[in-house]
Design an enzyme around this catalytic site. Structure first.
Site, PDB file in Angstrom:
ATOM      1  N   GLU A  15      48.382  38.752  35.448  1.00 28.80           N
ATOM      2  CA  GLU A  15      47.052  39.339  35.361  1.00 28.80           C
ATOM      3  C   GLU A  15      47.045  40.695  34.657  1.00 28.80           C
ATOM      4  OE1 GLU A  15      45.098  37.288  39.362  1.00 28.80           O
ATOM      5  OE2 GLU A  15      46.131  39.210  39.540  1.00 28.80           O
ATOM      6  N   ASP A 201      40.706  27.532  39.750  1.00 29.48           N
ATOM      7  CA  ASP A 201      40.717  26.303  40.537  1.00 29.48           C
ATOM      8  C   ASP A 201      39.406  26.204  41.292  1.00 29.48           C
ATOM      9  OD1 ASP A 201      41.234  27.270  43.557  1.00 29.48           O
ATOM     10  OD2 ASP A 201      42.470  28.496  42.229  1.00 29.48           O
TER      11      ASP A 201
END
Length: 234
Positions: A15, A201
């Site tokens: 990230e 997701d």
């Protein structure tokens, strides 16, 4: 927005790696098992750090950014599970506010998610929200971006039943493990903040398969938006 020094927090290496590589004149400082990289991101004074997973790490990181580096604004970037049928993998959530989903003091009369002595939700900064939306439109115009609530807890949500509870009871658009703690720590320190999440997701029974497949692409999308925000704030 002169005088801004932006603290950018991601929980995982994927990230923050691209943002760290984009820093100009970076120098590093280690504290509390975290490495803080201070430099200029697209011309904006910035500190980029991987805080580690979970709420305690995230809150500790915000406090260090404020006390040691004097950041004026906080941006939490990363991936999340969708709680909304309107958000698909790769889509973006910009936080309107953030809340805990795993705090339970209901036995003492508090609403689910509210920490005693604290608000039930932590509102994000309106100007940073607008800048995040503009950056999304500039670098990911083909991607659906939505402003809404980020809900956080120390658990990876991968069950459809739990997902439904979080969407229904907490009004969240997405769920992850750090945002509310970043929001909490930023708020008590008077630091404007925004949370930026790319959907990796669906936070349901498919999450254990989708997350490893899409996490890197989702994180890269967020990083590109953060860079665009920095350029617009410099």
């Amino acid at each position: 927005m002169n005088g801004i020094k932006l603290g950018v927090i991601g929980a995982m290496e994927l990230e923050v790696e691209a943002l760290r590589a984009a820093l100009v004149g970076a120098r590093s400082t280690q504290r509390a098992s975290m490495t803080f990289y201070e430099g200029a991101l697209r011309g904006l004074p910035c500190v980029v750090v991987r805080c580690g997973i979970g709420k305690v790490n995230a809150a500790l990181c915000v406090q260090l950014l404020r006390d040691l580096f004097g950041v004026t604004h906080v941006l939490n970037t990363g991936v999340a599970g969708s709680l909304s049928a309107q958000l698909d993998i790769g889509d973006i959530v910009v936080s309107s506010d953030a809340a805990y989903h795993d705090v339970d003091v209901t036995a003492l009369g508090y609403p689910a998610g509210q920490m005693p002595g604290m608000p039930a939700v932590f509102p994000a900064d309106a100007d940073l929200i607008a800048r995040a939306q503009a950056a999304c439109a500039a670098v990911a115009a083909d991607v659906h971006a939505q402003v809404g609530r980020v809900v956080s807890g120390d658990q990876f949500v991968a069950q459809g039943a739990r997902k439904d509870v979080l969407a229904r009871e907490f009004g969240g658009l997405c769920t992850e493990m750090e945002g509310a703690a970043v929001a909490h720590a930023a708020s008590v320190n008077g630091l404007p903040f925004v949370i930026l999440r790319a959907i990796s997701d669906k936070a349901d029974d498919s999450a254990h398969m989708d997350y490893p497949t899409f996490e890197r692409a989702a994180a890269a999308r967020c990083a590109a938006i953060v860079e665009e925000m920095a350029a617009r704030m410099a």
